[in-house]
Design an enzyme around this catalytic site. Sequence first.
Site, PDB file in Angstrom:
ATOM      1  N   ASP A  64       0.797  -1.228   0.000  1.00  0.00           N
ATOM      2  CA  ASP A  64       0.000   0.000   0.000  1.00  0.00           C
ATOM      3  C   ASP A  64       0.830   1.278   0.000  1.00  0.00           C
ATOM      4  O   ASP A  64       0.341   2.339  -0.355  1.00  0.00           O
ATOM      5  CB  ASP A  64      -0.934   0.037   1.220  1.00  0.00           C
ATOM      6  CG  ASP A  64      -0.188  -0.089   2.538  1.00  0.00           C
ATOM      7  OD1 ASP A  64       1.033  -0.309   2.520  1.00  0.00           O
ATOM      8  OD2 ASP A  64      -0.828   0.024   3.602  1.00  0.00           O
ATOM      9  N   HIS A  65       2.090   1.211   0.403  1.00  0.00           N
ATOM     10  CA  HIS A  65       2.863   2.444   0.566  1.00  0.00           C
ATOM     11  C   HIS A  65       3.411   2.964  -0.760  1.00  0.00           C
ATOM     12  O   HIS A  65       3.255   4.108  -1.099  1.00  0.00           O
ATOM     13  CB  HIS A  65       4.004   2.212   1.552  1.00  0.00           C
ATOM     14  CG  HIS A  65       3.580   2.371   2.979  1.00  0.00           C
ATOM     15  ND1 HIS A  65       2.630   1.584   3.560  1.00  0.00           N
ATOM     16  CD2 HIS A  65       3.972   3.243   3.935  1.00  0.00           C
ATOM     17  CE1 HIS A  65       2.455   1.969   4.817  1.00  0.00           C
ATOM     18  NE2 HIS A  65       3.262   2.976   5.065  1.00  0.00           N
ATOM     19  N   ASP A 119       4.529  -1.144  11.154  1.00  0.00           N
ATOM     20  CA  ASP A 119       4.057   0.183  10.807  1.00  0.00           C
ATOM     21  C   ASP A 119       3.520   0.821  12.084  1.00  0.00           C
ATOM     22  O   ASP A 119       2.777   0.174  12.842  1.00  0.00           O
ATOM     23  CB  ASP A 119       2.947   0.119   9.751  1.00  0.00           C
ATOM     24  CG  ASP A 119       2.680   1.493   9.196  1.00  0.00           C
ATOM     25  OD1 ASP A 119       3.180   1.810   8.101  1.00  0.00           O
ATOM     26  OD2 ASP A 119       2.000   2.280   9.886  1.00  0.00           O
ATOM     27  N   ARG A 379       0.339  12.889  10.190  1.00  0.00           N
ATOM     28  CA  ARG A 379       1.676  13.464  10.385  1.00  0.00           C
ATOM     29  C   ARG A 379       1.874  14.660   9.461  1.00  0.00           C
ATOM     30  O   ARG A 379       1.537  14.578   8.283  1.00  0.00           O
ATOM     31  CB  ARG A 379       2.763  12.423  10.090  1.00  0.00           C
ATOM     32  CG  ARG A 379       2.786  11.367  11.152  1.00  0.00           C
ATOM     33  CD  ARG A 379       3.916  10.373  11.010  1.00  0.00           C
ATOM     34  NE  ARG A 379       3.861   9.537  12.196  1.00  0.00           N
ATOM     35  CZ  ARG A 379       4.188   8.252  12.239  1.00  0.00           C
ATOM     36  NH1 ARG A 379       4.637   7.656  11.158  1.00  0.00           N
ATOM     37  NH2 ARG A 379       4.095   7.597  13.375  1.00  0.00           N
ATOM     38  N   SER A 534       7.631   7.131  12.495  1.00  0.00           N
ATOM     39  CA  SER A 534       7.530   5.855  11.787  1.00  0.00           C
ATOM     40  C   SER A 534       8.309   4.735  12.469  1.00  0.00           C
ATOM     41  O   SER A 534       9.256   4.966  13.201  1.00  0.00           O
ATOM     42  CB  SER A 534       8.057   6.063  10.367  1.00  0.00           C
ATOM     43  OG  SER A 534       8.673   4.904   9.879  1.00  0.00           O
ATOM     44  N   ARG A 536       9.987   2.607  10.691  1.00  0.00           N
ATOM     45  CA  ARG A 536      10.957   2.102   9.695  1.00  0.00           C
ATOM     46  C   ARG A 536      12.302   1.778  10.336  1.00  0.00           C
ATOM     47  O   ARG A 536      12.983   2.648  10.870  1.00  0.00           O
ATOM     48  CB  ARG A 536      11.085   3.086   8.522  1.00  0.00           C
ATOM     49  CG  ARG A 536      11.617   4.448   8.863  1.00  0.00           C
ATOM     50  CD  ARG A 536      11.475   5.410   7.686  1.00  0.00           C
ATOM     51  NE  ARG A 536      10.086   5.811   7.500  1.00  0.00           N
ATOM     52  CZ  ARG A 536       9.681   7.017   7.131  1.00  0.00           C
ATOM     53  NH1 ARG A 536      10.545   7.953   6.854  1.00  0.00           N
ATOM     54  NH2 ARG A 536       8.408   7.310   7.011  1.00  0.00           N
TER      55      ARG A 536
HETATM   56  C1  MIC Z   1       4.625   6.410   8.123  1.00  0.00           C
HETATM   57  O1  MIC Z   1       3.449   6.753   8.270  1.00  0.00           O
HETATM   58  O2  MIC Z   1       5.583   7.129   8.457  1.00  0.00           O
HETATM   59  C2  MIC Z   1       4.916   5.055   7.507  1.00  0.00           C
HETATM   60  C3  MIC Z   1       5.478   5.306   6.173  1.00  0.00           C
HETATM   61  O3  MIC Z   1       3.716   4.357   7.356  1.00  0.00           O
HETATM   62  C4  MIC Z   1       5.857   4.302   8.429  1.00  0.00           C
HETATM   63  C5  MIC Z   1       6.331   3.029   7.877  1.00  0.00           C
HETATM   64  C6  MIC Z   1       7.437   3.141   6.893  1.00  0.00           C
HETATM   65  O4  MIC Z   1       8.292   4.016   7.006  1.00  0.00           O
HETATM   66  O5  MIC Z   1       7.463   2.303   6.007  1.00  0.00           O
HETATM   67  C7  MIC Z   1       5.276   3.992   9.823  1.00  0.00           C
HETATM   68  O6  MIC Z   1       4.373   4.666  10.268  1.00  0.00           O
HETATM   69  O7  MIC Z   1       5.784   3.103  10.533  1.00  0.00           O
HETATM   70 FE1  SF4 Z   2       0.327   4.956   5.074  1.00  0.00          FE
HETATM   71 FE2  SF4 Z   2       1.755   5.633   7.244  1.00  0.00          FE
HETATM   72 FE3  SF4 Z   2       0.298   7.445   5.904  1.00  0.00          FE
HETATM   73 FE4  SF4 Z   2      -0.915   5.595   7.296  1.00  0.00          FE
HETATM   74  S1  SF4 Z   2       0.411   7.193   8.124  1.00  0.00           S
HETATM   75  S2  SF4 Z   2      -1.477   6.262   5.251  1.00  0.00           S
HETATM   76  S3  SF4 Z   2       0.399   3.813   7.014  1.00  0.00           S
HETATM   77  S4  SF4 Z   2       2.083   6.336   5.147  1.00  0.00           S
END
Ligand code: MIC
Ligand code: SF4
Length: 640
Positions: A64-65, A119, A379, A534, A536
């Site tokens: 999905d990302h 995530d 965010r 995140s 990550r």
């Molecule tokens: C995010 O919202 O920052 C992400 C992208 O979903 C990350 C995961 C990632 O960096 O792949 C998260 O929230 O853990």
């Molecule tokens: Fe995707 Fe992270 Fe954004 Fe949620 S906050 S939509 S999991 S990138």
Amino acid sequence: MGMNITHKIIKKHLVSGEMIPGQEVGLRIDQTLTQDATGTMAWLQYEAIGIGEVRTDLSVSYVDHNTLQMGFRNPDDHRYLRTVAAKSGAVYSPAGTGICHQLHLENFAKPGATLIGSDSHTPTAGGIGSMAMGAGGLSVALAMAGEAYFIPMPKVVKVELTGELTGWAQGKDVILELLRILTVKGGVNKVFEYAGPGVAALSVPDRATITNMGAELGATTSIFPSDEKTKDFLEKMGRGDEYMELIADADAEYDEVVTINLSELEPMVAQPHMPDVVCKVKDLAGKKIDQCAIGSCTNSSYSDLKNTAQILAGKQTPPETDLLISPGSKQVVKMLAREGLIEPLLDAGARILECTCGPCIGMGGSPTSGGVSVRTFNRNFEGRSGTLDGQVYLVSAQTAARLSLEGEFTDPATWGPAPERIELPEDVPSIRNLFVFPPDDKDAVEILRGPNIIALEDFDTLPETVEAKVLLKVEDNITTDHILPAGAEITALRSNIPAISQYIFNRVDEGFVGRMKDAGTGIILGGDNYGQGSSREHAALGPRHLGVKAVITKSLARIHRANLVNFGILPLLLVNSADYDKLSEGSGLTIPANDMTPGGTIDMTTDTGETIQVTNDLTKKELEIIQSGGLLNAVRNSAS
Ligand code: MIC
Ligand code: SF4
């Protein structure tokens, strides 16, 4: 003494430790989820553990990302994830089916179950009464292998909801209000458990919005009771048999209590560049808006988008204001299409995107230079939108829809009657056929990789004494988006640590990677709440690849701290915060790493002969993991 919901679930899943706040507990994990951006590493690590089929009740691999598939890297990742899931007995959710958290809520999340996901917004499933936590990919890989998940036993905060939402106020405004009160570091090692008379009227999607964005408090997770609303939601999703009532005992005890009167809430907004810089929407009246984006795992449900269609119906956005909509799942799109609700969106000028994270992670839809973007996401960190000087504001879907018509912030008192509160229809269409369930004959499955998918390197053990220079000094609240930015270009390298490491801190200090290469080893100095955001693990793996040995801070965010431990980087805490000012970039440090004991204090010496005390909050096991060079080494050592 009665028990709260959090304690009930932890007690049922406890495999080690005592339920005393701060002490390490090991939990049995029922379900896991991974997504493509963190999932390739998680699955490579799972393969390295060599366990065969997953040992959870259910593991789902979502894509999905990054679904843009620009060049071979990204589609190769998706093919790898599909084949490794089939081989390992996991369910696969193909690109475009929906956003992992929305899909998991609709299709798999269960009251009373434990769930960890690679995530940070995995707590979305807390809206249905799951104990759902974000974790690093390696922790998820171990959970898939049947190992426990270890966390510091959290404190439980009761969020007592009184009154009832009125007018334009939504679930999103509840969590924005909580962020205003408690800030982005107010929830570390705490679970936010919702209770009180205000809970009953909140729909499951509203609850999920609230638990989703509890991640921005730094919380371990957030959870709602499982009650009549949960039962109705599960029944409509065709999963009525998975319902169980889960409520706190009448005399349940909590470590802290916060009260929010829902009747007093009005539309709120988080201003650039942190989710806790919250004010009332009316306070920004007159500010021009260049872009509105509705979607993300926080606000992309059927009710959010039906309200959006109702608000936009018969109207059009001004040409200066772009409107982007990314639905949370194909199920949501099917319901909107069936009710004729796509047409008003199109007629209003909205651009309907794929059911993915999209603009939330800078996968397209970036605002103009210095542009004001009003988003329903969770965010608004600097640069996360893909435009470094973009000004991102976070609001509810209903507020974003209304503002997209105005082209500027206005006072909600002028908006007219609020949209109705939406219930799910009786006959919710299924999209279950779109998931790829594992085949019976797993031996016949070949795992397909690509040239950009690089197996994880072996890491050295920690030296007895760390001698290195501070090669980067950063301030408070550094996010993992600062450490390793997202966006299409960099995220396409998530399966290739040597390549992605070249981007570490590149938006904060372009010279950092070069300094690390010249020195071969180094230390990062951070302020409070270092590594928030995140999950990550690349934000730990990248620095590790470059030779970072220790991260010294005033305090650390929970998931990033765990990732540092997993990859053998020392997370040290300054005993005196004031010592932060004594150190600068280029300060040489000698750290007697071998003298460290769990929770003990050691003296570091600087190259100018000063002594600076640092401590740690590591358990014996965590210290051993770091000394062996990381968790994979520790697992291999214990197996041999
Ligand atoms: C995010 O919202 O920052 C992400 C992208 O979903 C990350 C995961 C990632 O960096 O792949 C998260 O929230 O853990
Ligand atoms: Fe995707 Fe992270 Fe954004 Fe949620 S906050 S939509 S999991 S990138």
